[in-house]
Design an enzyme around this catalytic site. Structure first.
Site, PDB file in Angstrom:
ATOM      1  N   CYS A  65      -5.716  24.552 -28.756  1.00  0.00           N
ATOM      2  CA  CYS A  65      -4.288  24.635 -29.111  1.00  0.00           C
ATOM      3  C   CYS A  65      -3.779  26.068 -29.052  1.00  0.00           C
ATOM      4  CB  CYS A  65      -4.049  24.011 -30.476  1.00  0.00           C
ATOM      5  SG  CYS A  65      -5.270  24.460 -31.719  1.00  0.00           S
TER       6      CYS A  65
HETATM    7  N1  LIG Z   1      -6.542  18.986 -34.509  1.00  0.00           N
HETATM    8  C1  LIG Z   1      -5.994  19.709 -33.549  1.00  0.00           C
HETATM    9  O1  LIG Z   1      -4.836  20.177 -33.667  1.00  0.00           O
HETATM   10  C2  LIG Z   1      -6.744  19.974 -32.273  1.00  0.00           C
HETATM   11  C3  LIG Z   1      -6.092  20.646 -31.236  1.00  0.00           C
HETATM   12  C4  LIG Z   1      -6.782  20.880 -30.039  1.00  0.00           C
HETATM   13  C5  LIG Z   1      -8.086  20.466 -29.905  1.00  0.00           C
HETATM   14  N2  LIG Z   1      -8.711  19.840 -30.942  1.00  0.00           N
HETATM   15  C6  LIG Z   1     -10.101  19.431 -30.737  1.00  0.00           C
HETATM   16  O2  LIG Z   1     -10.116  18.015 -30.578  1.00  0.00           O
HETATM   17  C7  LIG Z   1     -11.338  17.483 -31.124  1.00  0.00           C
HETATM   18  C8  LIG Z   1     -10.979  16.429 -32.178  1.00  0.00           C
HETATM   19  O3  LIG Z   1     -10.204  17.074 -33.181  1.00  0.00           O
HETATM   20  P1  LIG Z   1      -9.597  16.300 -34.433  1.00  0.00           P
HETATM   21  O4  LIG Z   1      -8.718  17.280 -35.125  1.00  0.00           O
HETATM   22  O5  LIG Z   1      -9.059  15.003 -33.999  1.00  0.00           O
HETATM   23  O6  LIG Z   1     -10.945  16.088 -35.290  1.00  0.00           O
HETATM   24  P2  LIG Z   1     -11.200  15.089 -36.492  1.00  0.00           P
HETATM   25  O7  LIG Z   1      -9.900  14.717 -37.120  1.00  0.00           O
HETATM   26  O8  LIG Z   1     -12.252  15.728 -37.334  1.00  0.00           O
HETATM   27  O9  LIG Z   1     -11.836  13.799 -35.764  1.00  0.00           O
HETATM   28  C9  LIG Z   1     -13.077  13.829 -35.135  1.00  0.00           C
HETATM   29  C10 LIG Z   1     -13.399  12.454 -34.585  1.00  0.00           C
HETATM   30  O10 LIG Z   1     -14.658  12.512 -33.928  1.00  0.00           O
HETATM   31  C11 LIG Z   1     -15.532  11.481 -34.432  1.00  0.00           C
HETATM   32  N3  LIG Z   1     -16.864  12.099 -34.459  1.00  0.00           N
HETATM   33  C12 LIG Z   1     -17.289  13.120 -35.256  1.00  0.00           C
HETATM   34  N4  LIG Z   1     -18.543  13.465 -34.941  1.00  0.00           N
HETATM   35  C13 LIG Z   1     -18.927  12.650 -33.926  1.00  0.00           C
HETATM   36  C14 LIG Z   1     -20.119  12.506 -33.169  1.00  0.00           C
HETATM   37  N5  LIG Z   1     -21.169  13.293 -33.382  1.00  0.00           N
HETATM   38  N6  LIG Z   1     -20.157  11.569 -32.211  1.00  0.00           N
HETATM   39  C15 LIG Z   1     -19.089  10.770 -31.976  1.00  0.00           C
HETATM   40  N7  LIG Z   1     -17.927  10.854 -32.653  1.00  0.00           N
HETATM   41  C16 LIG Z   1     -17.858  11.781 -33.613  1.00  0.00           C
HETATM   42  C17 LIG Z   1     -14.978  11.124 -35.794  1.00  0.00           C
HETATM   43  O11 LIG Z   1     -15.113   9.739 -36.060  1.00  0.00           O
HETATM   44  P3  LIG Z   1     -16.352   9.035 -36.733  1.00  0.00           P
HETATM   45  O12 LIG Z   1     -16.966  10.026 -37.694  1.00  0.00           O
HETATM   46  O13 LIG Z   1     -15.782   7.837 -37.429  1.00  0.00           O
HETATM   47  O14 LIG Z   1     -17.241   8.647 -35.609  1.00  0.00           O
HETATM   48  C18 LIG Z   1     -13.489  11.380 -35.639  1.00  0.00           C
HETATM   49  O15 LIG Z   1     -12.854  10.234 -35.110  1.00  0.00           O
HETATM   50  C19 LIG Z   1     -12.109  18.670 -31.736  1.00  0.00           C
HETATM   51  O16 LIG Z   1     -13.057  19.106 -30.812  1.00  0.00           O
HETATM   52  C20 LIG Z   1     -11.021  19.721 -31.925  1.00  0.00           C
HETATM   53  O17 LIG Z   1     -11.526  21.034 -31.862  1.00  0.00           O
HETATM   54  C21 LIG Z   1      -8.075  19.565 -32.114  1.00  0.00           C
END
Ligand SMILES: NC(=O)c1ccc[n+]([C@@H]2O[C@H](COP(=O)([O-])OP(=O)(O)OC[C@H]3O[C@@H](n4cnc5c(N)ncnc54)[C@H](OP(=O)(O)O)[C@@H]3O)[C@@H](O)[C@H]2O)c1
Length: 355
Positions: free
Chosen positions: A152
């Site tokens: 981001c």
């Molecule tokens: N939030 C932002 O604004 C943003 C912006 C740009 C990029 N990102 C990137 O996008 C990605 C997701 O971000 P988020 O904010 O959505 O994170 P989040 O809210 O923490 O969600 C993470 C998701 O991944 C799943 N997960 C966690 N560990 C896992 C594993 N080992 N294997 C499979 N599934 C797994 C979790 O579900 P379960 O535990 O139920 O499986 C959950 O659905 C991250 O890499 C983050 O750096 C985020």
């Protein structure tokens, strides 16, 4: 219809992808995974999806791979280290992969291993992966099997700097001094949905804090963006200062630059307008205007304002976006549109939400 899957559907970027893909006219969401909520309807966790999607979370077990392989595109909305373990099997089956995490962002293997402290699971695939910033690399994204969706903060930084580096390269002379200062603020959804003490309501609300002032993992991505993506002819030193602000969505990056004598002669407002005139999602505000995060909320738009001060010697670029949309899920859908040869704005052309 394009058959899509989301791995990691219980997180904030995951639910944003469900929202966007459910409204996309050419996509059918076939599979949604979660390890913690397998068997549960997504709309029981996120009531915002009631009447929009009746999809049920599937476990990410061994038989999931064959189901993912039956899709046309798989989005990984997971922490880093997950997509790279499945990407090879998926691409071999002809499935396109868009990783919202960092597995395919840094093109250098040693940089990835240094910054993420783990070996890369598919270094060969990393070589052909494309950094997914359509406003910079549209042609490569169109041919890519694997796209590393940008972070981001780097999205705001690279798009905020693009016109400047372009003009500097065009004129083959330094227009800004070496130092680039990026003072950036993010809403708390940028840290994801998992519980963390610093994100508790009593800690994060009515508060404003800095973090990662040294060694934030988005720094090498921004540096890569300037050096490789924008092909800067000149060296730059980036100082990146992220902050957490008490709002849910939104990101505001202020980029501070010192102009050289030659740089003061350029009409920067005009150059920004020219550079982005054909970009559907980039809005260069009129001279003197200030952007705010509310003006982009829940949309794929990124707004930029160009300001000069101190006898025109200081150039400040102000950039706002929604971290979950142009900073993550929206940009991922934009990349998918490019990868499948569709209109880039398909499913994304809606107005931000106000108030
Ligand atoms: N939030 C932002 O604004 C943003 C912006 C740009 C990029 N990102 C990137 O996008 C990605 C997701 O971000 P988020 O904010 O959505 O994170 P989040 O809210 O923490 O969600 C993470 C998701 O991944 C799943 N997960 C966690 N560990 C896992 C594993 N080992 N294997 C499979 N599934 C797994 C979790 O579900 P379960 O535990 O139920 O499986 C959950 O659905 C991250 O890499 C983050 O750096 C985020």
């Amino acid at each position: 219809m394009i058959k899509a899957a989301i791995v990691g559907g219980t997180g904030y970027t995951g639910v944003e992808l469900i929202r966007l893909l459910s409204a996309h006219p050419k996509v059918s969401l076939e599979l949604l995974t979660s390890r913690s909520e397998a068997g549960v309807r997504a709309d029981s966790i996120f009531p915002s999806l009631r009447g929009i999607s009746d999809i049920v979370f599937s476990d990410l077990g061994e038989d999931t791979l064959s189901k993912l392989q039956a899709c046309d595109v798989v989005f990984f909305a997971t922490p880093h280290g997950v997509a790279m373990k499945q990407a090879e099997a998926l691409t071999q089956a002809g499935v396109k992969v868009i990783d919202l995490a960092a597995d395919f962002r840094l093109q250098s293997l040693s940089d990835f291993e240094q910054w993420y402290q783990q070996p890369h699971a598919c270094p060969e695939l990393l070589k052909s992966a494309v950094y997914g910033l359509p406003e910079v690399s549209r042609e490569s994204i169109a041919k890519a099997l694997v796209v590393g969706n940008p972070g981001c903060y780097p999205t705001t930084a690279i798009l905020g700097l693009k016109p400047i580096i372009e003009v500097q390269n065009e004129q083959s002379e330094r227009l800004i001094s070496e130092r680039i200062i990026i003072d950036a603020k993010s809403g708390v959804s940028g840290a994801g949905r998992q519980a963390k003490l610093s994100l508790n309501f009593a800690e994060a609300s009515d508060n404003f804090s800095a973090y990662g002032v040294v060694g934030h993992r988005h720094l090498p991505e921004i540096e890569q963006g300037i050096e490789q993506l924008l092909n800067s002819q000149f060296e730059h030193k980036v100082r990146f200062l992220p902050h957490l602000v008490p709002m849910i969505r939104g990101m505001f990056s202020s980029i501070h630059l010192e102009l050289t004598e030659a740089g003061t002669k350029v009409d920067w407002q005009q150059r920004f307008e020219d550079s982005y005139q054909n970009e559907a999602f980039i809005d260069v505000l009129p001279k003197g205007a200030f952007p705010d995060t509310r003006s982009v909320r829940a949309s794929n738009r990124l707004r930029i304002a160009v300001h000069q001060d101190n006898a025109q010697a200081d150039l400040t670029i102000l950039v706002v976006q929604d971290n979950l949309v142009k900073g993550a899920a929206g940009q991922a859908v934009q990349n998918m549109n490019v990868m499948f040869g569709m209109d880039e704005t398909l499913g994304l052309n809606f107005a931000p939400i106000v108030p």
